[in-house]
Design a protein around this motif. Structure first.
Motif, PDB file in Angstrom:
ATOM      1  N   ALA A 275       8.475 119.202  13.166  1.00  0.00           N
ATOM      2  CA  ALA A 275       8.080 118.792  14.517  1.00  0.00           C
ATOM      3  C   ALA A 275       6.853 117.887  14.433  1.00  0.00           C
ATOM      4  N   LYS A 276       6.660 117.086  15.460  1.00  0.00           N
ATOM      5  CA  LYS A 276       5.452 116.267  15.518  1.00  0.00           C
ATOM      6  C   LYS A 276       4.228 117.198  15.499  1.00  0.00           C
ATOM      7  N   LYS A 277       3.208 116.811  14.751  1.00  0.00           N
ATOM      8  CA  LYS A 277       1.950 117.569  14.614  1.00  0.00           C
ATOM      9  C   LYS A 277       2.096 118.857  13.802  1.00  0.00           C
ATOM     10  N   GLU A 278       3.255 119.077  13.188  1.00  0.00           N
ATOM     11  CA  GLU A 278       3.416 120.279  12.351  1.00  0.00           C
ATOM     12  C   GLU A 278       2.442 120.210  11.172  1.00  0.00           C
ATOM     13  N   HIS A 279       1.846 121.350  10.863  1.00  0.00           N
ATOM     14  CA  HIS A 279       0.871 121.439   9.773  1.00  0.00           C
ATOM     15  C   HIS A 279       1.614 121.463   8.430  1.00  0.00           C
ATOM     16  N   LEU A 280       1.595 120.333   7.716  1.00  0.00           N
ATOM     17  CA  LEU A 280       2.413 120.191   6.510  1.00  0.00           C
ATOM     18  C   LEU A 280       1.638 120.460   5.224  1.00  0.00           C
ATOM     19  N   GLY A 281       0.350 120.204   5.267  1.00  0.00           N
ATOM     20  CA  GLY A 281      -0.432 120.385   4.049  1.00  0.00           C
ATOM     21  C   GLY A 281      -1.911 120.276   4.358  1.00  0.00           C
ATOM     22  N   ASP A 282      -2.725 120.318   3.303  1.00  0.00           N
ATOM     23  CA  ASP A 282      -4.173 120.211   3.470  1.00  0.00           C
ATOM     24  C   ASP A 282      -4.732 119.294   2.403  1.00  0.00           C
ATOM     25  N   ASP A 283      -5.796 118.590   2.746  1.00  0.00           N
ATOM     26  CA  ASP A 283      -6.529 117.848   1.722  1.00  0.00           C
ATOM     27  C   ASP A 283      -8.025 118.030   1.965  1.00  0.00           C
ATOM     28  N   ARG A 284      -8.840 117.267   1.266  1.00  0.00           N
ATOM     29  CA  ARG A 284     -10.274 117.533   1.350  1.00  0.00           C
ATOM     30  C   ARG A 284     -10.845 117.209   2.737  1.00  0.00           C
TER      31      ARG A 284
END
Ligand SMILES: [Zn+2]
Length: 394
Positions: A275-284
């Motif tokens: 979905a739009k704005k779905e939390h897919l990953g993280d970075d610094r």
């Protein structure tokens, strides 16, 4: 089944530059197959071996030539993606020219030496060619999911890939710079990339093998009727892609560098809806979210690489047909009449789009005509189209 394949993925194997080669007596197409340009992806190497060994064992006549070249030998032997840099991001005209001339600041690194040898072999195969040249590049991915084909968006690549029988991804190669497939495509050859599944899955080898058998028959390298177990290969590909749309276009790439410290959230598979704005990953910098809805492609679950993930959408069959006819009519020559669009002053097949003006119609119109490569400079968007976007004259 793939008993030997599963073993070969883990067993120590010494890889040589020329994996297998068959030169037929009768003239015909040249098929150049590359496996293992990423060293942690030996599946294509094994599949090419299976196919060419079977051709030899069953004395199936080959027209033209089939040559299977191994990609990153040192990385294959070390079971890693690459040593100094990604070998599938080095194929620009400038880089290849300077590596071949030995003219690289600081000297050639590990991948430069690989590039040099691969390019020598490809050039030799091209010099020997007695017909149309086909180039097939075989990959696997760190994420699980259905196999698919990647093609530069030209009519003849599309036609060839559609015959093979796996979902087609348009626009993936255009998103990254320096891929070997794109480099070969720009030389006018028919090109096909295969993403066969997860790196260590024996099924990936089966998928690669099935695509190769289909490609051999379609290109005329062997008589279609001489394909061993023809139903089996169709079946393998059908089963593997039953729940995937037939044609898909890549819309976004999440580019990363090693400094980003990007970590994909676990559990994503190729073609999984997001979905739009779905939390897919993280970075610094924090959370990385989907900029639009669609399907995820090639989410990164390995340490090395510059592509975090891609977002794509189904490309309707209707648009595919429409765009084929529009291109056959060569209407792309009229594109610069659109408001806000002008021909690039220096480069052929390249348009400059003023996005302030062009926002009144969808930018997808450029995709229809094969303008996929995009670079943005402020309000200006530079789009370019492939050379050789014509059907093969049979
Ligand atoms: Zn790869």
């Amino acid at each position: 089944m793939s008993g030997d394949g599963a073993g070969l993925l883990t067993a120590p194997t010494e890889y040589r530059r020329i994996n297998r080669q068959i030169i037929g007596e009768a003239p015909g197409p040249t098929l150049i197959l590359v496996g293992g340009i990423h060293g942690n992806e030996p599946s294509g190497v094994i599949a090419a071996r299976r196919v060419l060994d079977r051709l030899t064992a069953e004395e199936i006549p080959v027209r033209g030539e089939i040559v299977a070249i191994n990609g990153n030998l040192k990385a294959l032997n070390g079971k890693q993606r690459y040593l100094d840099r990604d070998l599938n991001r080095q194929w620009s005209e400038r880089r290849v020219e300077s590596v071949m001339a030995g003219n690289v600041a600081g000297g050639l690194d590990a991948e430069d030496h690989e590039l040099k040898e691969i390019w020598e072999q490809i050039r030799a195969a091209v010099d020997r060619a007695r017909g149309e040249i086909y180039f097939i590049d075989m990959h696997t991915s760190s994420a699980d999911g259905a196999p698919f084909l990647t093609v530069g968006d030209t009519l003849r690549n599309r036609a060839f890939a559609m015959e093979v029988g796996l979902p087609l991804i348009l626009g993936l190669e255009e998103q990254v710079d320096g891929a070997l497939l794109e480099f070969m495509n720009n030389r006018g050859y028919v090109t096909l990339g295969i993403e066969a599944g997860q790196h260590d899955c024996p099924k990936s080898i089966d998928h690669h093998e099935a695509v190769l058998w289909r490609a051999l028959g379609t290109s005329g390298a062997i008589e279609r009727s001489r394909t061993p177990e023809p139903e089996r290969w169709i079946d393998v590909l059908k089963k593997a892609s039953a729940s995937t749309p037939k044609v898909i276009e890549v819309r976004r790439r999440h580019a990363i560098t090693s400094e980003d410290d990007f970590r994909m959230r676990p559990g994503y598979r190729n073609f999984q809806p997001v979905a739009k704005k779905e939390h897919l990953g993280d970075d610094r910098r924090g959370q990385v979210r989907a900029v639009e809805s669609g399907m995820i492609l090639l989410p990164l679950y390995q340490g090395q690489g510059n592509d975090g993930f891609f977002l794509c959408r189904e490309f309707s069959r209707l648009w595919l047909v429409v765009s084929t006819y529009l291109r056959r009519l060569k209407l792309e020559g009229l594109m610069h009449w659109l408001p806000g669009v002008s021909q690039h002053p220096e480069f052929e097949r390249t348009l400059v789009v003023n996005t302030r003006v062009a926002r009144f119609y969808p930018l997808e119109v450029f995709h229809l005509f094969g303008y996929r490569k995009r670079r943005k400079k402020g309000d200006l968007l530079v789009v370019s189209r492939r050379r050789y976007d014509r059907p093969v004259s049979a």
